[in-house]
Design a protein around this motif. Structure first.
Motif, PDB file in Angstrom:
ATOM      1  N   ASN A  75       0.802  -1.225   0.000  1.00 16.79           N
ATOM      2  CA  ASN A  75       0.000   0.000   0.000  1.00 16.79           C
ATOM      3  C   ASN A  75       0.835   1.276   0.000  1.00 16.79           C
ATOM      4  N   GLY A  76       2.062   1.201   0.487  1.00 15.66           N
ATOM      5  CA  GLY A  76       2.887   2.401   0.658  1.00 15.66           C
ATOM      6  C   GLY A  76       3.947   2.599  -0.410  1.00 15.66           C
ATOM      7  N   THR A  77       3.984   1.702  -1.410  1.00 17.53           N
ATOM      8  CA  THR A  77       4.912   1.879  -2.529  1.00 17.53           C
ATOM      9  C   THR A  77       4.139   1.674  -3.820  1.00 17.53           C
ATOM     10  N   ARG A  78       4.751   2.048  -4.914  1.00 15.00           N
ATOM     11  CA  ARG A  78       4.104   1.876  -6.212  1.00 15.00           C
ATOM     12  C   ARG A  78       5.140   1.435  -7.237  1.00 15.00           C
ATOM     13  N   GLU A  84       9.196   6.736 -16.098  1.00 13.48           N
ATOM     14  CA  GLU A  84       9.899   7.136 -14.874  1.00 13.48           C
ATOM     15  C   GLU A  84      11.255   6.444 -14.775  1.00 13.48           C
ATOM     16  N   LYS A  85      11.277   5.161 -15.097  1.00 11.70           N
ATOM     17  CA  LYS A  85      12.544   4.417 -15.028  1.00 11.70           C
ATOM     18  C   LYS A  85      13.557   4.940 -16.038  1.00 11.70           C
ATOM     19  N   ASN A  86      13.078   5.411 -17.167  1.00 12.07           N
ATOM     20  CA  ASN A  86      13.976   5.903 -18.222  1.00 12.07           C
ATOM     21  C   ASN A  86      14.326   7.377 -18.090  1.00 12.07           C
ATOM     22  N   ASP A  87      13.668   8.098 -17.178  1.00 10.63           N
ATOM     23  CA  ASP A  87      13.924   9.524 -16.979  1.00 10.63           C
ATOM     24  C   ASP A  87      15.207   9.678 -16.160  1.00 10.63           C
ATOM     25  N   ILE A  88      16.275  10.103 -16.813  1.00  6.05           N
ATOM     26  CA  ILE A  88      17.580  10.192 -16.144  1.00  6.05           C
ATOM     27  C   ILE A  88      17.593  11.227 -15.025  1.00  6.05           C
ATOM     28  N   THR A  89      16.665  12.187 -15.049  1.00 12.98           N
ATOM     29  CA  THR A  89      16.628  13.207 -13.994  1.00 12.98           C
ATOM     30  C   THR A  89      16.038  12.675 -12.695  1.00 12.98           C
ATOM     31  N   LYS A  90      15.389  11.522 -12.743  1.00 15.41           N
ATOM     32  CA  LYS A  90      14.774  10.930 -11.542  1.00 15.41           C
ATOM     33  C   LYS A  90      15.728  10.001 -10.799  1.00 15.41           C
ATOM     34  N   ASN A  95      15.886   0.601  -9.874  1.00 18.70           N
ATOM     35  CA  ASN A  95      14.718   0.496  -8.992  1.00 18.70           C
ATOM     36  C   ASN A  95      13.456   0.239  -9.807  1.00 18.70           C
ATOM     37  N   GLN A  96      12.607  -0.609  -9.270  1.00 19.82           N
ATOM     38  CA  GLN A  96      11.333  -0.924  -9.917  1.00 19.82           C
ATOM     39  C   GLN A  96      10.161  -0.237  -9.219  1.00 19.82           C
ATOM     40  N   ARG A  97      10.407   0.277  -8.010  1.00 16.49           N
ATOM     41  CA  ARG A  97       9.334   0.870  -7.204  1.00 16.49           C
ATOM     42  C   ARG A  97       9.805   2.185  -6.594  1.00 16.49           C
ATOM     43  N   ASP A  98       8.841   2.910  -6.034  1.00 17.11           N
ATOM     44  CA  ASP A  98       9.136   4.115  -5.258  1.00 17.11           C
ATOM     45  C   ASP A  98       8.115   4.188  -4.130  1.00 17.11           C
TER      46      ASP A  98
END
Length: 194
Positions: A75-78, A84-90, A95-98
């Motif tokens: 419930n607390g991760t997604r 998002e995974k391909n966005d180098i600024t993130k 990682n597969q989750r956040d």
């Protein structure tokens, strides 16, 4: 100068904001060149090494939740999107989750930190504690992650975490006198030595 009885920096969660009024031009996009220029400037805020370390710390938290609190993990991760995974600024990298930062239950973060503070155990059973700065870095990572995800942490998170860290500083100082901290940790320079 005091602002309403307060001195020092006003944190984002303490500011009066208006998130109800529609942002003017929200449906319009700036040019790719200007977007790249903004990213280049924002990248100067911290080193990439720190960003990567923050992502590793965030992953460490949610992996611990998976092991100890699987319901909260669900419930607390997604799951991250491919974009998002391909966005180098993130800086998600592998990682597969956040974490879901909006509505984050600070109790689960403090549970993780309570386990993480125990760095090692000597053969005689004596528990060695992690440094205060190591524990603070997990809090910093969560605040940074929330900023990158554009999600606001609950005000309860700030209140509880501030109290937890202050208490841990006192606990660490006490066990330091007992020799229960990592000897490699640097002590502050005393005024005499300085």
């Amino acid at each position: 100068m005091a602002r309403g009885g307060q001195t020092g920096r006003i944190h984002l969660h303490q500011r009066n904001t208006d998130d109800i009024t529609q942002v003017i031009g929200a449906d319009n996009a700036i040019t790719a060149e200007h977007a790249d220029d903004i990213i280049a400037t924002e990248q100067q805020a911290m080193e990439d090494k720190t960003r990567k370390e923050y992502r590793l710390r965030i992953a460490c938290i949610y992996k611990w939740w998976l092991e100890k609190y699987p319901d909260y993990f669900e419930n607390g991760t997604r799951v991250l999107t491919d974009n998002e995974k391909n966005d180098i600024t993130k800086f998600h990298h592998t990682n597969q989750r956040d974490i879901i930062y909006g509505g984050l239950n600070v109790q689960y973060v403090m549970a993780f930190l309570s386990a993480k503070k125990k760095k090692s155990t000597k053969p005689d059973g004596t528990v060695i504690l992690s440094s205060v700065s190591d524990i603070k870095k997990y809090d910093d990572a969560i605040k940074w992650g929330a900023l990158r995800a554009e999600q606001a942490l609950p005000s309860n998170y700030y209140r509880k975490m501030e109290g937890f860290i202050l208490s841990y500083q006192k606990e660490h100082k006490q066990v330091q006198k007992e020799g229960r901290t990592d000897e490699q940790e640097a002590d502050p320079i005393t005024s005499t030595l300085f």
